[in-house]
Write a protein that holds these residues in place. Structure first.
Motif, mmCIF file in Angstrom:
data_model
loop_
_atom_site.group_PDB
_atom_site.id
_atom_site.type_symbol
_atom_site.label_atom_id
_atom_site.label_comp_id
_atom_site.label_asym_id
_atom_site.label_seq_id
_atom_site.Cartn_x
_atom_site.Cartn_y
_atom_site.Cartn_z
ATOM 1 N N GLY A 28 17.972 23.528 -68.342
ATOM 2 C CA GLY A 28 18.615 24.377 -67.350
ATOM 3 C C GLY A 28 18.834 25.802 -67.818
ATOM 4 O O GLY A 28 19.092 26.697 -67.004
ATOM 5 N N LYS A 29 18.707 26.045 -69.125
ATOM 6 C CA LYS A 29 18.918 27.384 -69.679
ATOM 7 C C LYS A 29 17.627 28.190 -69.745
ATOM 8 O O LYS A 29 17.674 29.395 -70.023
ATOM 9 C CB LYS A 29 19.515 27.276 -71.083
ATOM 10 N N LEU A 30 16.495 27.541 -69.528
ATOM 11 C CA LEU A 30 15.217 28.233 -69.619
ATOM 12 C C LEU A 30 15.017 29.169 -68.439
ATOM 13 O O LEU A 30 15.235 28.797 -67.295
ATOM 14 C CB LEU A 30 14.070 27.227 -69.673
ATOM 15 N N ARG A 31 14.567 30.382 -68.732
ATOM 16 C CA ARG A 31 14.206 31.334 -67.708
ATOM 17 C C ARG A 31 12.688 31.340 -67.552
ATOM 18 O O ARG A 31 11.962 30.953 -68.473
ATOM 19 C CB ARG A 31 14.696 32.734 -68.079
ATOM 20 N N PRO A 32 12.176 31.737 -66.391
ATOM 21 C CA PRO A 32 10.723 31.755 -66.200
ATOM 22 C C PRO A 32 10.021 32.542 -67.305
ATOM 23 O O PRO A 32 10.393 33.676 -67.608
ATOM 24 C CB PRO A 32 10.571 32.442 -64.839
ATOM 25 N N ASN A 33 9.033 31.927 -67.920
ATOM 26 C CA ASN A 33 8.285 32.566 -68.999
ATOM 27 C C ASN A 33 6.896 31.938 -69.072
ATOM 28 O O ASN A 33 6.598 30.977 -68.359
ATOM 29 C CB ASN A 33 9.031 32.413 -70.328
ATOM 30 N N THR A 34 6.059 32.501 -69.942
ATOM 31 C CA THR A 34 4.671 32.053 -70.031
ATOM 32 C C THR A 34 4.433 31.041 -71.150
ATOM 33 O O THR A 34 3.289 30.692 -71.418
ATOM 34 C CB THR A 34 3.747 33.266 -70.278
ATOM 35 N N LEU A 35 5.499 30.560 -71.788
ATOM 36 C CA LEU A 35 5.309 29.756 -72.990
ATOM 37 C C LEU A 35 5.924 28.365 -72.921
ATOM 38 O O LEU A 35 5.254 27.374 -73.239
ATOM 39 C CB LEU A 35 5.891 30.515 -74.193
ATOM 40 N N VAL A 36 7.192 28.239 -72.555
ATOM 41 C CA VAL A 36 7.876 26.949 -72.619
ATOM 42 C C VAL A 36 8.505 26.614 -71.269
ATOM 43 O O VAL A 36 8.819 27.493 -70.470
ATOM 44 C CB VAL A 36 8.972 26.943 -73.703
ATOM 45 N N GLY A 37 8.685 25.308 -71.056
ATOM 46 C CA GLY A 37 9.320 24.856 -69.827
ATOM 47 C C GLY A 37 8.402 23.964 -69.018
ATOM 48 O O GLY A 37 7.303 23.599 -69.457
ATOM 49 N N ILE A 38 8.853 23.590 -67.845
ATOM 50 C CA ILE A 38 8.055 22.777 -66.918
ATOM 51 C C ILE A 38 7.192 23.737 -66.119
ATOM 52 O O ILE A 38 7.601 24.278 -65.089
ATOM 53 C CB ILE A 38 8.972 21.947 -65.995
ATOM 54 N N ARG A 39 5.995 23.962 -66.611
ATOM 55 C CA ARG A 39 5.122 24.989 -66.041
ATOM 56 C C ARG A 39 4.073 24.337 -65.145
ATOM 57 O O ARG A 39 3.017 23.931 -65.591
ATOM 58 C CB ARG A 39 4.475 25.794 -67.162
ATOM 59 N N THR A 40 4.407 24.211 -63.885
ATOM 60 C CA THR A 40 3.483 23.718 -62.879
ATOM 61 C C THR A 40 3.080 24.893 -61.985
ATOM 62 O O THR A 40 3.700 25.957 -62.036
ATOM 63 C CB THR A 40 4.125 22.612 -62.021
ATOM 64 N N PRO A 41 2.047 24.736 -61.150
ATOM 65 C CA PRO A 41 1.686 25.843 -60.246
ATOM 66 C C PRO A 41 2.840 26.283 -59.358
ATOM 67 O O PRO A 41 2.915 27.450 -58.954
ATOM 68 C CB PRO A 41 0.546 25.238 -59.415
ATOM 69 N N TRP A 42 3.779 25.362 -59.084
ATOM 70 C CA TRP A 42 4.852 25.676 -58.145
ATOM 71 C C TRP A 42 6.054 26.317 -58.838
ATOM 72 O O TRP A 42 6.700 27.180 -58.254
ATOM 73 C CB TRP A 42 5.238 24.395 -57.411
ATOM 74 N N THR A 43 6.348 25.912 -60.074
ATOM 75 C CA THR A 43 7.426 26.600 -60.791
ATOM 76 C C THR A 43 6.990 28.008 -61.180
ATOM 77 O O THR A 43 7.822 28.920 -61.262
ATOM 78 C CB THR A 43 7.846 25.827 -62.053
ATOM 79 N N LYS A 44 5.688 28.201 -61.424
ATOM 80 C CA LYS A 44 5.196 29.535 -61.756
ATOM 81 C C LYS A 44 5.146 30.444 -60.535
ATOM 82 O O LYS A 44 5.170 31.665 -60.663
ATOM 83 C CB LYS A 44 3.810 29.435 -62.399
ATOM 84 N N ALA A 45 5.108 29.828 -59.343
ATOM 85 C CA ALA A 45 5.007 30.627 -58.119
ATOM 86 C C ALA A 45 6.353 31.066 -57.576
ATOM 87 O O ALA A 45 6.418 31.984 -56.752
ATOM 88 C CB ALA A 45 4.261 29.826 -57.048
ATOM 89 N N SER A 46 7.446 30.427 -58.014
ATOM 90 C CA SER A 46 8.760 30.714 -57.431
ATOM 91 C C SER A 46 9.857 30.573 -58.481
ATOM 92 O O SER A 46 9.971 29.527 -59.131
ATOM 93 C CB SER A 46 9.039 29.754 -56.268
#
Length: 220
Positions: free
Chosen positions: A137-155
């Motif tokens: 829950g502390k992760l901010r949108p980034n290009t390296l770590v996290g649940i990176r799906t096409p939809w989390t990257k889009a919004s």
């Protein structure tokens, strides 16, 4: 960027692993062997000398350290990663510690101490999932770590909702996996238990991000 503790602490873990392993080697009988590969049911099916095994494990830890240290620069991680660096470092230290524990557990077999590697793996990965879940829950949108799906990257909104909702699920899965490792559900299992749990978490996170994105696209 926040003060970094991952590089120093993880390297200290590597040095600690090396020191303990060298102590085990000093006590090990001549011509002792340790397992380097396990088949179905964690049956030991290939052995090497303790020195060779130590080189393999310490090499893996150093390789991980180099990768984790350089990856943010290679990926140009940006401000989103800078705000999430504490979670990244926590995961880095946890994985390094897991490799360290596996190193020591396998090296101890040169002294005739047999560790239940399947149980240890379940416990460690369960602990890793708890730590990751606590930080999602502390992760901010980034290009390296996290649940990176096409939809989390889009919004950004989908990113936030997916990570906040997935955090408790990861923690729960970690607790269950640790319970499995401690034998609370019996001992008749294969070494694929943790793989099943990780796969189900990936499917859940992927599906949740898609559902949240679809909901966001609906008019009104």
């Amino acid at each position: 960027m926040q003060d970094r503790y991952g590089p120093i602490v993880s390297f200290a873990v590597i040095l600690t692993t090396l020191a303990i392993s060298l102590g085990i080697l000093w006590m090990a009988p001549p011509n002792s062997m340790v397992p380097v590969h396990f088949s179905q049911g964690w049956a030991r099916d290939h052995f090497v000398s303790p020195w060779k095994k130590l080189n393999i494990w310490i090499g893996l830890q150093l390789g991980l350290w180099t990768l984790m240290y350089g990856l943010p620069s290679l990926r140009r991680s940006g401000e989103g990663f800078q705000a999430s660096v504490s979670v990244y470092d926590a995961a880095w230290i946890t994985v390094t510690s897991m490799l360290g524990l596996l190193t020591i557990a396998s090296m101890e077999q040169a002294l005739g101490i047999r560790i239940a590697m399947g149980s240890l793996t379940d416990i460690m990965i369960g602990g890793f999932l708890i730590i990751v879940g606590n930080g999602l829950g502390k992760l901010r949108p980034n290009t390296l770590v996290g649940i990176r799906t096409p939809w989390t990257k889009a919004s950004v909104r989908v990113w936030d909702q997916t990570h906040r909702a997935s955090g408790p699920i990861f923690i729960l899965a970690g607790v269950v996996l640790m319970a499995v490792g401690f034998g609370m559900f019996g001992t008749n299992r294969t070494h694929h238990t943790y793989l099943t749990v990780v796969f189900l978490l990936a499917v859940f996170s992927w599906g949740l991000s898609w559902l949240l994105w679809r909901k966001e696209q609906r008019p009104g």
